[in-house]
Design a protein around this motif. Structure first.
Motif, short mmCIF file in Angstrom:
data_model
loop_
_atom_site.label_atom_id
_atom_site.label_comp_id
_atom_site.label_asym_id
_atom_site.label_seq_id
_atom_site.Cartn_x
_atom_site.Cartn_y
_atom_site.Cartn_z
N LYS A 180 0.83 -1.21 0.00
CA LYS A 180 0.00 0.00 0.00
C LYS A 180 0.86 1.25 0.00
O LYS A 180 0.58 2.22 -0.73
N SER A 181 1.92 1.27 0.80
CA SER A 181 2.82 2.42 0.85
C SER A 181 3.56 2.59 -0.47
O SER A 181 3.75 3.71 -0.97
N ALA A 182 3.98 1.47 -1.07
CA ALA A 182 4.66 1.52 -2.35
C ALA A 182 3.75 2.11 -3.42
O ALA A 182 4.17 2.93 -4.25
N GLU A 183 2.50 1.70 -3.39
CA GLU A 183 1.52 2.22 -4.35
C GLU A 183 1.33 3.72 -4.18
O GLU A 183 1.25 4.46 -5.16
N ARG A 184 1.28 4.17 -2.92
CA ARG A 184 1.10 5.60 -2.66
C ARG A 184 2.29 6.41 -3.17
O ARG A 184 2.12 7.49 -3.76
N VAL A 185 3.50 5.90 -2.97
CA VAL A 185 4.69 6.59 -3.46
C VAL A 185 4.66 6.68 -4.99
O VAL A 185 4.94 7.74 -5.57
N MET A 186 4.32 5.59 -5.66
CA MET A 186 4.29 5.60 -7.13
C MET A 186 3.20 6.51 -7.66
O MET A 186 3.38 7.21 -8.66
N GLU A 187 2.06 6.54 -6.99
CA GLU A 187 0.99 7.46 -7.40
C GLU A 187 1.43 8.91 -7.23
O GLU A 187 1.09 9.77 -8.05
N THR A 188 2.19 9.18 -6.17
CA THR A 188 2.71 10.52 -5.93
C THR A 188 3.66 10.93 -7.06
O THR A 188 3.57 12.05 -7.58
N LEU A 189 4.54 10.03 -7.44
CA LEU A 189 5.47 10.33 -8.53
C LEU A 189 4.72 10.58 -9.84
O LEU A 189 5.03 11.51 -10.58
N GLY A 190 3.74 9.73 -10.11
CA GLY A 190 2.95 9.92 -11.32
C GLY A 190 2.21 11.24 -11.34
O GLY A 190 2.10 11.91 -12.38
N GLN A 191 1.70 11.63 -10.19
CA GLN A 191 0.98 12.91 -10.08
C GLN A 191 1.91 14.09 -10.36
O GLN A 191 1.52 15.05 -11.03
N LEU A 192 3.12 14.01 -9.87
CA LEU A 192 4.09 15.07 -10.12
C LEU A 192 4.35 15.24 -11.62
O LEU A 192 4.42 16.35 -12.13
N CYS A 193 4.50 14.14 -12.31
CA CYS A 193 4.77 14.19 -13.74
C CYS A 193 3.60 14.81 -14.50
O CYS A 193 3.79 15.64 -15.40
N LYS A 194 2.39 14.42 -14.14
CA LYS A 194 1.21 14.88 -14.87
C LYS A 194 0.86 16.33 -14.57
O LYS A 194 0.53 17.10 -15.47
N THR A 195 0.89 16.71 -13.31
CA THR A 195 0.40 18.04 -12.92
C THR A 195 1.45 19.12 -12.91
O THR A 195 1.15 20.29 -13.13
N GLN A 196 2.72 18.75 -12.64
CA GLN A 196 3.77 19.77 -12.54
C GLN A 196 4.85 19.62 -13.59
O GLN A 196 5.82 20.37 -13.60
N LYS A 197 4.69 18.65 -14.48
CA LYS A 197 5.67 18.40 -15.54
C LYS A 197 7.07 18.14 -14.98
O LYS A 197 8.07 18.45 -15.62
N THR A 198 7.11 17.58 -13.76
CA THR A 198 8.39 17.16 -13.21
C THR A 198 8.84 15.91 -13.94
O THR A 198 8.04 15.03 -14.24
N THR A 199 10.10 15.84 -14.28
CA THR A 199 10.66 14.67 -14.94
C THR A 199 11.24 13.75 -13.87
O THR A 199 12.03 14.19 -13.03
N ILE A 200 10.85 12.48 -13.89
CA ILE A 200 11.29 11.54 -12.87
C ILE A 200 11.86 10.29 -13.52
O ILE A 200 11.22 9.67 -14.37
N VAL A 201 13.07 9.94 -13.12
CA VAL A 201 13.70 8.69 -13.54
C VAL A 201 13.97 7.90 -12.28
O VAL A 201 14.59 8.41 -11.34
N THR A 202 13.48 6.66 -12.22
CA THR A 202 13.57 5.90 -10.98
C THR A 202 13.88 4.43 -11.22
O THR A 202 13.34 3.82 -12.16
N ALA A 203 14.75 3.88 -10.40
CA ALA A 203 15.03 2.44 -10.44
C ALA A 203 13.93 1.71 -9.68
O ALA A 203 13.60 2.08 -8.55
#
Length: 244
Positions: A180-203
């Motif tokens: 559940k926590s992992a899902e929340r972190v990934m959703e947070t990263l996805g939200q950043l990309c969509k709403t703020q155009k932040t570029t994220i590269v993650t292992a």
């Protein structure tokens, strides 16, 4: 557009080559997952992209800004755009989530600001806004040492954003977290990309990369073997990077 050309990186006095002629282009707002076996160069690639390591050779261009030319260190004046999130974020455990967001990364702030936590009111409101966006407003005054792993990761993301990051390199941000926590972190990263155009590269583990990322890089022995957009990896592609 962000462009990486002929990135090479060695360690141990140039005796061991970790990254071998990496070439790629990607756009702002992408969520890119890096997959590959242990020791393949994922962490070093993230550190190089986040300007945390000097390059042996290669060019790094962000739109019209030439960050690195022919190797070397990144341009210092542009470094605030880039954040590197470790597997276990470096937070001050005895300071609150809010103070950790405000005073920046361990070792990167002045002694006076670090120990007094003195901030401007607009800094304070900006930090509170970020904490609220990522469901942490009720944790603002909780000491970082009492936060869960997923909450610490989100605090680290808020800190990076408050301090001006437009690019985030995250090294296995879900490691050790419950599903559940992992899902929340990934959703947070996805939200950043969509709403703020932040570029994220993650292992990431391959199952999370396939579920959440818009693009997947497959790396093996320091070489970028795969660059897949908008789909899961085939069995053959997984075998190519020793993940089948």
């Amino acid at each position: 557009m962000i462009k990486v050309s002929h990135l090479k990186k060695s360690v141990d006095g140039n005796k061991k080559q970790v990254l071998r002629d990496i070439n790629t282009e990607f756009a702002q707002g992408e969520l890119i997952g890096i997959v590959g076996p242990s020791g393949s160069g994922k962490s070093m690639l993230l550190r190089c992209l986040a300007l945390r390591e000097p390059w042996d050779s290669g060019d790094y261009i962000w739109n019209e800004d030439k960050l690195i030319q022919g190797g070397g260190k990144g341009t210092y004046k542009l470094r605030s755009r880039f954040a590197y999130l470790e597997q276990n974020p470096s937070l001050y455990p005895e300071r609150t989530a809010l103070k950790n967001v405000l005073i920046g990364q361990v070792g990167q702030v002045s002694a006076i600001r670090r120990f007094t936590g003195m901030v401007r009111s607009d800094d304070y409101m900006g930090a509170m806004d970020e904490l609220e966006k990522f469901g942490l407003l009720d944790k603002a005054h909780v000491k970082a040492g009492k936060l869960s792993g997923g909450e610490k990761q989100r605090v680290a993301i808020c800190r990076a954003l408050v301090h001006g990051a437009k690019f985030i390199a995250a090294d296995e941000p879900t490691m050790g977290l419950d599903p559940k926590s992992a899902e929340r972190v990934m959703e947070t990263l996805g939200q950043l990309c969509k709403t703020q155009k932040t570029t994220i590269v993650t292992a990431l583990p391959i199952e999370l990369a396939e579920k959440y990322c818009t693009r997947i890089w497959g790396i093996h022995s320091g070489e970028l073997k795969l660059d897949i957009v908008g789909r899961r990896l085939t069995s053959g592609e997984k075998r190519l990077i020793d993940l089948a």
